[in-house]
Design an enzyme around this catalytic site. Sequence first.
Site, PDB file in Angstrom:
ATOM      1  CB  CYS A 122      28.293  15.755  45.630  1.00 27.69           C
ATOM      2  SG  CYS A 122      28.715  17.495  45.551  1.00 27.69           S
ATOM      3  CB  CYS A 159      31.576  16.501  44.418  1.00 27.34           C
ATOM      4  SG  CYS A 159      30.992  17.062  46.026  1.00 27.34           S
TER       5      CYS A 159
END
Length: 108
Positions: A32, A35
């Site tokens: 991600c 993230c």
Amino acid sequence: MADIKSVTDASFEDDVLKADKPVLVDFWAEWCGPCRALGPELEKLADEHSSKIEVVKLNVDENPGTAAKYGITSIPAVFAFNGGEKVHTSIGAKPKPALEQEFAEWLK
């Protein structure tokens, strides 16, 4: 920079729910991009507010039980826990000032 502790399905109760102070849990995954962008911002937050809060990370791919229990459908998600209860949710990558504003109640 803060060394943010990784928690797991097995350690979540002790590390988060039974913690002595508020805990911010970063639900994330290796793949991600947002993230990865949020990580350094949370490290700065953890550095500056370590006396008031704990910041931990939970990899949703490696710990699907906890992710499912808390209904994680979008990452990054940062949940604030206080006294064993989820008290706030933040979705998406945000800069440190936005995180400080969002979690101000637990940073006092």
